[in-house]
Design a protein around this motif. Structure first.
Motif, PDB file in Angstrom:
ATOM      1  N   PRO A 104      -4.179 -12.202  -6.839  1.00  0.00           N
ATOM      2  CA  PRO A 104      -2.975 -11.403  -6.646  1.00  0.00           C
ATOM      3  C   PRO A 104      -3.315 -10.026  -6.071  1.00  0.00           C
ATOM      4  N   THR A 105      -2.414  -9.518  -5.226  1.00  0.00           N
ATOM      5  CA  THR A 105      -2.639  -8.224  -4.598  1.00  0.00           C
ATOM      6  C   THR A 105      -2.531  -7.102  -5.624  1.00  0.00           C
ATOM      7  N   THR A 106      -3.527  -6.240  -5.710  1.00  0.00           N
ATOM      8  CA  THR A 106      -3.539  -5.111  -6.634  1.00  0.00           C
ATOM      9  C   THR A 106      -3.455  -3.821  -5.838  1.00  0.00           C
ATOM     10  N   PRO A 107      -2.485  -2.951  -6.136  1.00  0.00           N
ATOM     11  CA  PRO A 107      -2.385  -1.701  -5.381  1.00  0.00           C
ATOM     12  C   PRO A 107      -3.614  -0.838  -5.607  1.00  0.00           C
ATOM     13  N   PRO A 108      -4.052  -0.122  -4.574  1.00  0.00           N
ATOM     14  CA  PRO A 108      -5.239   0.733  -4.733  1.00  0.00           C
ATOM     15  C   PRO A 108      -4.961   1.881  -5.699  1.00  0.00           C
ATOM     16  N   ASP A 155      -1.883  17.095  -9.797  1.00  0.00           N
ATOM     17  CA  ASP A 155      -1.388  16.270 -10.898  1.00  0.00           C
ATOM     18  C   ASP A 155      -1.342  14.826 -10.417  1.00  0.00           C
ATOM     19  N   HIS A 156      -1.181  13.880 -11.362  1.00  0.00           N
ATOM     20  CA  HIS A 156      -1.226  12.462 -11.025  1.00  0.00           C
ATOM     21  C   HIS A 156      -0.072  11.716 -11.687  1.00  0.00           C
ATOM     22  N   GLY A 157       0.343  10.638 -11.053  1.00  0.00           N
ATOM     23  CA  GLY A 157       1.400   9.793 -11.589  1.00  0.00           C
ATOM     24  C   GLY A 157       1.804   8.752 -10.553  1.00  0.00           C
ATOM     25  N   ASP A 158       2.529   7.743 -11.020  1.00  0.00           N
ATOM     26  CA  ASP A 158       2.986   6.664 -10.137  1.00  0.00           C
ATOM     27  C   ASP A 158       4.280   7.097  -9.457  1.00  0.00           C
ATOM     28  N   VAL A 159       4.164   7.729  -8.311  1.00  0.00           N
ATOM     29  CA  VAL A 159       5.344   8.287  -7.643  1.00  0.00           C
ATOM     30  C   VAL A 159       6.043   7.270  -6.747  1.00  0.00           C
ATOM     31  N   ASP A 160       5.360   6.189  -6.350  1.00  0.00           N
ATOM     32  CA  ASP A 160       5.992   5.204  -5.467  1.00  0.00           C
ATOM     33  C   ASP A 160       6.269   3.885  -6.158  1.00  0.00           C
ATOM     34  N   ALA A 161       6.126   3.843  -7.496  1.00  0.00           N
ATOM     35  CA  ALA A 161       6.501   2.677  -8.310  1.00  0.00           C
ATOM     36  C   ALA A 161       5.749   1.407  -7.890  1.00  0.00           C
ATOM     37  N   ASP A 162       4.464   1.544  -7.535  1.00  0.00           N
ATOM     38  CA  ASP A 162       3.686   0.359  -7.186  1.00  0.00           C
ATOM     39  C   ASP A 162       2.767  -0.077  -8.312  1.00  0.00           C
ATOM     40  N   GLY A 163       2.847   0.597  -9.460  1.00  0.00           N
ATOM     41  CA  GLY A 163       2.016   0.234 -10.596  1.00  0.00           C
ATOM     42  C   GLY A 163       0.693   0.963 -10.662  1.00  0.00           C
ATOM     43  N   ALA A 164       0.377   1.756  -9.651  1.00  0.00           N
ATOM     44  CA  ALA A 164      -0.871   2.535  -9.638  1.00  0.00           C
ATOM     45  C   ALA A 164      -0.525   4.009  -9.457  1.00  0.00           C
ATOM     46  N   ARG A 217       6.319  13.389 -13.755  1.00  0.00           N
ATOM     47  CA  ARG A 217       6.821  12.773 -14.980  1.00  0.00           C
ATOM     48  C   ARG A 217       6.413  11.306 -15.043  1.00  0.00           C
ATOM     49  N   GLY A 218       6.590  10.729 -16.229  1.00  0.00           N
ATOM     50  CA  GLY A 218       6.239   9.330 -16.406  1.00  0.00           C
ATOM     51  C   GLY A 218       7.078   8.379 -15.587  1.00  0.00           C
ATOM     52  N   ASP A 219       8.280   8.779 -15.209  1.00  0.00           N
ATOM     53  CA  ASP A 219       9.138   7.909 -14.403  1.00  0.00           C
ATOM     54  C   ASP A 219       8.932   8.099 -12.910  1.00  0.00           C
TER      55      ASP A 219
END
Length: 400
Positions: A104-108, A155-164, A217-219
């Protein structure tokens, strides 16, 4: 007719033994053993055959009656038609089959540390016109060298909702005393190279001029603290109005999803300029001395003053006189100390012009001198608002 011959069984068996048994050869011990084993095998074979016939006969018949049809063999692909196909109903397209055994494809993983971001060249979105900083092949710096792009926060977070996770950075183009700023999102491609996702927000010539901080944020919403006016050039940072605004990636760009979209007028943008004419005192019929001064208060700033207060530092003997003081919201004090006159709001570019009278009692020997007049802007709580340019808020008031 002759009588039939009566055979005696005893006699016949005796004759048989005499003639047949004489020809029989008695087998040896080995032959006897072979014969016994052969007979045993034949008995077991007969017994097994009987059992199988007893139990499997009906079963085999039942299976034969209920046996499913044999499976068809593999169907070979039909040859491609050579003629024009006959038009038919709509055909639902099918996607490409997934290769057997494909993972399965895993986002970088787009989490990039501060040190790695400083050590790698990146591409930045365009700066506003007039900014003299690069956008391509940029090497971010940890300090504010003139003409460089400085990395202020990460800062870091999942900004594009790809799971990474992705990386969000606050960057400043260091140029002169201002310095444009922008918040940029970075990610990695499948080869692990750092790529630019897009710009979250950029400072503006009008508002907001200052990007103070940011967090993810977390979302996935990127929250940026913005200030209306960038500090410097006499402007204190605490004078700036601050807001938190939220931005979300919509697949093509970041758009604001929370927080205010504008700033109210900043009270510190007022710039009052005050002037006054000399006060010349003449002798009145009652022996006192009186005169008038023309006071002019202008707002040369970009923000409105909620109220304007005039403060006259006068000698005790020189007191307010005449109808010109009716413009004050409260009657000025007529005995001792400074005189205060509070006026209403003053818009940018507007002015107050007052003709105010002052009088000295007949028996007071007041000579020539200089008083001082100060104009101050007030906020909604009647507190004095500091200005960037304050020297023009004060003017001398000579009297003689």
């Amino acid at each position: 007719m002759p009588d039939p011959e009566i055979l005696d069984p005893t006699v016949e068996f005796a004759r048989y033994r005499r003639t047949v048994l004489a020809e029989v050869v008695v087998p040896g011990p080995a032959a006897v053993r072979r014969t016994v084993r052969s007979r045993r095998r034949r008995r077991w074979a007969a017994l097994v055959a009987a059992v199988l016939a007893l139990f499997t006969g009906p079963t085999l018949g039942y299976v034969a009656l209920h046996r499913p049809e044999p499976r068809p063999g593999p169907v070979l692909p039909a040859p491609e038609p050579t003629g024009t196909p006959t038009p038919g109903g709509p055909v639902t397209p099918t996607g490409s089959p997934t290769p057997t055994g494909a993972a399965p494809t895993t986002p970088p993983d787009g989490r990039i540390g501060r040190n790695e971001l400083l050590a790698t060249t990146v591409t930045l979105p365009g700066w506003p016109a007039g900014a003299q900083c690069r956008t391509g092949g940029v090497r971010l710096t940890a300090d504010g060298h003139e003409g460089q792009n400085a990395l202020l926060a990460v800062d870091h977070g999942d900004v594009d909702a790809d799971g990474a996770q992705e990386t969000v950075a606050l960057v400043q183009c260091v140029f002169g005393t201002h310095g444009w700023q922008q918040v940029v999102a970075f990610d990695r491609d499948v080869a692990g190279r750092i790529v630019t996702v897009g710009r979250v927000v950029v400072s503006a010539r009008e508002r907001p001029q200052w990007l103070i901080g940011m967090q993810v944020r977390g979302d996935g919403v990127v929250r940026v603290q913005v200030g209306d006016i960038y500090p410097g050039g006499g402007w204190a940072g605490e004078w700036s109005q601050r807001q938190w605004r939220g931005y979300r990636w919509d697949g093509g760009s970041f758009r604001q999803v929370s927080g205010p979209t504008g700033f109210p007028p900043n009270p510190h943008e007022v710039n009052l300029v005050v002037t006054a004419t000399d006060l010349v005192l003449g002798v009145a019929p009652d022996g006192s001395r009186a005169g008038n001064t023309t006071v002019r208060v202008r707002n040369t700033g970009t923000g409105p003053a909620r109220a304007v207060a005039l403060r006259f530092d006068l000698p005790v003997a020189l007191r307010p006189d005449g109808d010109g003081w009716a413009a004050c919201r409260t009657a000025p004090a007529t005995t001792g100390g400074p005189v205060r006159c509070e006026l209403g709001a003053l818009a940018p570019g507007a002015e107050f012009r007052l003709v105010l009278g002052l009088r000295v009692a007949a028996d007071d020997p007041l000579g020539a001198g200089t008083a001082e007049l100060t104009a101050q802007a007030l906020d909604a709580g009647h507190r004095i608002v500091a200005e960037v340019v304050e020297f023009d808020n004060v003017t001398p008031l000579p009297y003689r």
